[in-house]
Motif scaffolding. Structure first.
Motif, PDB file in Angstrom:
ATOM      1  N   ILE A   1       0.875  -1.180   0.089  1.00 24.79           N
ATOM      2  CA  ILE A   1       0.079  -0.025   0.035  1.00 24.79           C
ATOM      3  C   ILE A   1       0.764   1.352  -0.177  1.00 24.79           C
ATOM      4  CG2 ILE A   1      -2.044   1.090   1.299  1.00 24.79           C
ATOM      5  CD1 ILE A   1      -2.646  -1.397   2.717  1.00 24.79           C
TER       6      ILE A   1
ATOM      7  N   HIS B   1      -8.063  -0.520  -8.056  1.00 24.48           N
ATOM      8  CA  HIS B   1      -6.942  -1.039  -7.049  1.00 24.48           C
ATOM      9  C   HIS B   1      -6.389   0.122  -6.253  1.00 24.48           C
ATOM     10  CE1 HIS B   1      -4.290  -3.916  -6.201  1.00 24.48           C
ATOM     11  NE2 HIS B   1      -3.205  -3.195  -6.292  1.00 24.48           N
ATOM     12  N   GLU B   2      -6.177   1.323  -6.747  1.00 22.50           N
ATOM     13  CA  GLU B   2      -5.926   2.465  -5.931  1.00 22.50           C
ATOM     14  C   GLU B   2      -6.776   2.667  -4.877  1.00 22.50           C
ATOM     15  OE1 GLU B   2      -4.920   5.321  -8.453  1.00 22.50           O
ATOM     16  OE2 GLU B   2      -3.061   4.526  -9.257  1.00 22.50           O
TER      17      GLU B   2
ATOM     18  N   GLN C   1      -6.821  -0.054  -2.063  1.00 25.53           N
ATOM     19  CA  GLN C   1      -5.517   0.148  -1.396  1.00 25.53           C
ATOM     20  C   GLN C   1      -5.799   1.036  -0.288  1.00 25.53           C
ATOM     21  OE1 GLN C   1      -2.393   0.536  -4.250  1.00 25.53           O
ATOM     22  NE2 GLN C   1      -1.637  -1.493  -3.961  1.00 25.53           N
TER      23      GLN C   1
ATOM     24  N   SER D   1      -5.641   0.362   3.785  1.00 22.69           N
ATOM     25  CA  SER D   1      -4.602   0.983   4.463  1.00 22.69           C
ATOM     26  C   SER D   1      -5.326   1.707   5.592  1.00 22.69           C
ATOM     27  CB  SER D   1      -3.968   2.377   3.775  1.00 22.69           C
ATOM     28  OG  SER D   1      -5.206   3.337   3.557  1.00 22.69           O
TER      29      SER D   1
ATOM     30  N   CYS E   1      -8.752  -6.032  -3.301  1.00 15.41           N
ATOM     31  CA  CYS E   1      -7.427  -5.864  -3.650  1.00 15.41           C
ATOM     32  C   CYS E   1      -6.872  -7.061  -4.471  1.00 15.41           C
ATOM     33  CB  CYS E   1      -6.563  -5.542  -2.500  1.00 15.41           C
ATOM     34  SG  CYS E   1      -6.342  -3.526  -2.022  1.00 15.41           S
TER      35      CYS E   1
ATOM     36  N   GLU F   1       1.419 -10.280  -5.772  1.00 14.53           N
ATOM     37  CA  GLU F   1       0.804  -9.204  -4.826  1.00 14.53           C
ATOM     38  C   GLU F   1      -0.574  -9.902  -4.605  1.00 14.53           C
ATOM     39  OE1 GLU F   1      -1.289  -4.791  -4.675  1.00 14.53           O
ATOM     40  OE2 GLU F   1       0.371  -5.272  -6.119  1.00 14.53           O
TER      41      GLU F   1
END
Length: 949
Positions: free
Chosen positions: A453, A632-633, A636, A640, A652, A664
């Motif tokens: 992350i 995906h971001e 993430q 986090s 994810c 990953e």
């Protein structure tokens, strides 16, 4: 070194006994004769020892699989004319494996089993008494390195089922044998032999659990053959490795287990030093299939006189029914896997096929034929423990026989082919003490996920207090006022100061146009978003509120107080930049209260959970737009905030797999299964991912684990009495039959449960993979739920024609399914076929059971009704209705029906942003009311409904 301190006798009339100690075929010694005390014990105080060395005769492999044999001998009474006689009374075995597990001294009470005195005596007497034994070594047998890096391999051969009729031959005594080789240090191969299989006729199948047996031939007490604390426990066929573990194999397996069979139930163990462990891993990686040979050897009785040449020729013709089973060892290279157990089909042994399948160039039985083929037995009896005696042969005889092996050893292919015709299979278990590939610890996985992350930027230092929060609010209000003024200039141009005051009617018309422009373009929503952070700071810094309220009344009272304060401060800020801005800042009265409530509610929902769910929803939206990288971001960012959230880990992992970030994705799916090992969806998604990597072994293991968990869940649900309910739960239509359909109940499968999760997050690619598995696993064709799920994926992709085809098929299969009609109504609604949509929605409401989500049905059907009414009375209804609803909303902003009508009216006027906001408040009020909570308290508790608000 062994010390015997006591024994409880089998018979009360035994007076004098001794103990004979034997290990690995060698008698180590015998204790002195000891009288049995009145309490039934005898103190032998006897010590003996033997040497252990890596090269033998007592190697570490011998220590691993050969127990110490203790025989209690009774001194029989004699008269003056008779010599003293002795008889074995009982036997006990001591497992020396603890010496290879880090212990160099241990004490055990070994059960003492009676030795049968006649063939008619029970062959399995219970243990009556025992020997207290202490075993010790001068120094540990294994170093610290050997202990930590070495391993133990145990192989249990249970039985051969569905054997050919000719295999169970009568007549001469037969020895049923099996063998396989395991790698040892260097180039050596260690053969593990399973001899003396017991032929059993049709009848009751073997009990479970049942003890495993030692692979020994010199035990007189049948009970002593059982390995202490080691049992065959069995399990569901579906959980097995190997073959014949499908649902269609179940009936065949059940029948075979009660028919003719050969039973061994033997366990062979061997120690693998660190070098052998590496070799084992390498061999499995190079060739995943290992051959397990099986055969029948005729054991002939000794003949009188000299052996003829014909007899000598027959000695190597006795190996028959030479078959082989191939064991797939690849699962042992999966992380954390220590055991393989299952059924493996037996076929004819053919050198070319064995080499092609396993790269093995030699038959174990042929290599060991000198030990196996000789059948002449000397003195003694033949029984279940009778050894195969090795015949002595000169060097010349050996060379002659080896040269003519191919001519004289005849493996009958006709016999071997009968294995395939009969469907013969072996059931066996291969087990390691430690996994060859350790499973990563949860802490390690968590650390790896954190490293994936991107680091979040540090929060700015908090230098603001209450006054600073108010000043920031003024600054935002001023900025928004300037933006609105610029919008007015663009719409109406700049008005020179000398033109005087604008008349009231023109001013109202300009306000209406400004409101329409701000709302229709989304600028109003964007400007309002700018205020949220400033409002949050005021709530936290000035009012010091960071927790939820105790009651709805206190919450509403605070909202009113906050609203008044914010409006006062807004006017203060506007007065500082000029009175000419004031009229431009007036907003739609029906939404003023909504805006204030939204800001106030946001003040109490800006904790981590709300931000967290926003990232999840935004990521799902990006998946719908096929913006996988951005999705995906987003996931993430959610991860986090909460690294232990199972949905975030799975999402994810899904996007990482779609982006081909395989390493990953592996870590993420593994972490999800480790975090929540009872999650059916997590294991199923892991299996789908492993399939993408062509890792079919690990995929099958993941699917098997998911099925086992689902079966346990369904069994638990069936054991709980169901309370009567007026509607189904959000997932329940996948596990329950449609009311009145008359069709069988659709199976609740791991793939359909996973499809439900995937559709909610718009992961269409994985949905299709799961549905493909569902289609293959179903018998008798797919249920309507399959086509319904497929239709939802097409609807997400706006492929309306394909969606319609799937829904038509679903209606054909089950026309009484309310979910199908609701989905068909949605399709017609999107196609603007409101008449057909109305009929579908009304039909959905007519069923006794509700569809999965009736809210959309009610809202869209209501919008159709309202549209029909507005067409008839458009002029008199639209304006007055909005004013009335806005006033009603000001009086009570928790009425879901008022918010619903406001949403419909905004839709009618083309104000889509406001319609969406009103709709969200409809959902929020309904969900919170159903949950018994307040609108300010449910944000983190009812995902995804409240999370999207």
């Amino acid at each position: 070194m062994c010390l015997f301190s006591g024994q409880k006798t089998l018979k009360s009339d035994v007076s004098v006994t001794s103990v004979c100690v034997e290990y690995n075929g060698v008698i180590l010694g015998e204790s002195s004769r000891t009288e049995v005390l009145p309490n039934g014990t005898a103190d032998y105080n006897f010590t003996t020892s033997f040497e252990c060395s890596p090269d033998g005769p007592n190697s570490l492999d011998d220590i691993a699989q050969t127990p110490m044999l203790l025989t209690v001998i009774e001194m029989l009474q004699k008269d003056k004319k008779q010599k003293e006689r002795t008889a074995p009374l009982g036997q006990a075995v001591v497992d020396l494996l603890p010496l290879l597990q880090g212990q160099h001294s241990f004490q055990v009470t070994a059960p003492l089993y009676a030795v049968p005195t006649s063939p008619s005596e029970n062959l399995h007497p219970e243990a009556k008494g025992g020997l207290e034994v202490t075993v010790s070594t001068k120094e540990p047998l294994l170093s610290a390195t050997q202990l930590s890096n070495g391993n133990f391999l145990s192989i249990t051969l249970e039985a051969a089922y569905s054997i050919p009729e000719a295999f169970a031959a009568t007549g001469p005594l037969q020895n049923y044998m099996a063998c396989l080789q395991v790698p040892a240090t260097g180039e050596k191969e260690l053969p593990l032999l399973f001899k003396n299989g017991i032929l059993k006729l049709a009848g009751e199948k073997e009990p479970l659990p049942r003890p495993k047996k030692w692979p020994l031939a010199n035990i007189m007490a049948p009970g002593a053959l059982s390995i202490p604390n080691s049992f065959i426990v069995g399990g569901p066929y579906e959980d097995e490795d190997g073959e014949l573990n499908k649902g269609e194999d179940r009936e065949f397996r059940i029948q075979a287990e009660s028919m003719k069979r050969v039973v061994w139930d033997m366990e062979s163990r061997c120690y693998l030093d660190p070098a052998a462990v590496v070799i084992l891993q390498k061999r499995i990686a190079e060739c995943q299939y290992w051959p397990v040979e099986v055969c029948r050897i005729s054991v002939a009785l000794p003949s009188k006189g000299k052996t003829s040449k014909a007899d000598k020729g027959d000695e190597e013709k006795q190996i028959s029914f030479h078959g082989v089973a191939y064991v797939n060892m690849m699962p042992l290279l999966c992380p954390g896997v220590k055991q393989i157990r299952g059924a493996f089909r037996v076929c004819a042994y053919q050198d070319s096929k064995v080499f092609e399948k396993s790269k093995s160039q030699h038959s174990i039985f042929r290599d060991l034929r000198r030990q196996l083929s000789v059948t002449r037995v000397g003195s003694g009896t033949l029984g279940m423990g009778a050894p195969l005696i090795r015949a002595a042969a000169s060097k010349t005889q050996k060379e002659d026989k080896l040269k003519s092996t191919n001519k004289r050893v005849r493996f009958r292919e006709a016999h071997c082919n009968q294995y395939v015709e009969a469907g013969t299979f072996l059931v066996m278990e291969i087990k390691l003490d430690k996994a060859l590939v350790p499973r990563r610890l949860r802490e390690e996985l968590t650390e790896q996920v954190k490293q994936m992350i991107p680091p979040r930027p540090p929060l700015p230092p908090r230098t603001s207090g209450a006054q600073k929060a108010v000043e920031d609010y003024h600054h935002h209000v001023t900025s928004i006022a300037a933006a609105i003024l610029n919008e007015c200039h663009e719409l109406f141009g700049k008005q020179p100061p000398d033109q005087g005051t604008t008349d009231h009617q023109t001013l109202e018309e300009q306000k209406r146009q400004l409101n329409f422009e701000l709302n229709s373009s989304g600028k109003y929503f964007a400007l309002k978003e700018q205020l949220k952070y400033a409002v949050v700071k005021i709530v936290r810094e000035k009012y010091l509120k960071t927790t939820a309220f105790e009651s709805q009344e206190k919450f509403q009272a605070f909202l009113s107080e906050l609203y008044v304060y914010l409006m006062d401060q807004m006017h203060i800020a506007l007065n500082q930049v000029g009175r000419n801005l004031e009229y431009n800042f007036t907003v739609d009265p029906g939404l003023d209260n909504a805006s204030s409530e939204s800001n106030g509610t946001f003040a109490f929902k800006t904790d981590t959970a709300i931000v967290f769910f926003c990232w999840l929803d935004y990521g799902a939206f990006c998946l719908l737009l096929e913006e996988t990288t951005k999705a995906h971001e987003c996931f993430q960012q959610a991860l986090s905030l909460d690294p232990s959230h199972i949905q975030s880990l799975l999402l994810c992992g899904i996007t990482a797999a779609m982006l081909q970030h395989d390493e990953e994705a592996t870590v993420l799916f593994e972490d999800a299964c480790c975090l929540e090992p009872s999650s059916v969806v997590a294991w199923t998604l892991s299996g789908l991912f492993y399939e993408l990597q062509d890792n079919n072994i690990q995929a099958e293991m993941a699917f098997r684990e998911a099925k086992k968990l689902l079966q346990a869940q369904l069994a638990k649900e069936r054991s709980i009495p169901e309370a009567p309910t007026l509607g189904l739960t959000r997932t329940s239509f996948l596990a329950a039959p449609s009311p009145g359909s008359g069709l069988g109940q659709p199976p609740c499968t791991i793939f359909m449960k996973t499809v439900e999760f995937l559709i909610k997050v718009n992961a269409v690619q994985f949905v299709h993979k799961a549905l493909a598995h569902e289609l293959l696993s179903l018998q008798g064709g797919p249920f309507s739920e399959y086509y319904l799920a497929l239709a939802q994926t097409y609807l997400l992709k706006e492929e309306l024609s394909k969606c319609e085809e799937c829904l038509c098929e679903a209606v054909r299969i089950d026309c009484m399914n309310p979910n199908v009609w609701a989905q068909k109504g949605h399709l017609c609604y999107l196609k603007k076929d409101f008449g057909e949509a109305k009929e579908c929605y009304e039909r959905t409401m007519g069923f006794m059971e509700d569809a999965e989500d009736m809210r959309f049905v009610y809202l869209r059907l209501g919008s159709i009704y309202l549209e029909e009414k507005l067409v008839r009375s458009q002029q008199e209804c639209c304006c007055y209705t909005e004013d009335a609803l806005s006033e009603a909303n000001a009086l009570n902003n928790t009425n879901a029906e008022v918010w619903a009508y406001l949403s419909l009216i905004c839709l009618r006027g083309g104000r889509h942003m406001e319609a969406e906001q009103c709709y969200k408040y409809v959902i929020k009020v309904c969900v919170c009311a159903a949950a018994g909570g307040s609108t300010g308290q449910c944000g983190a508790g009812h995902w995804p409904e409240c999370a999207t608000l």
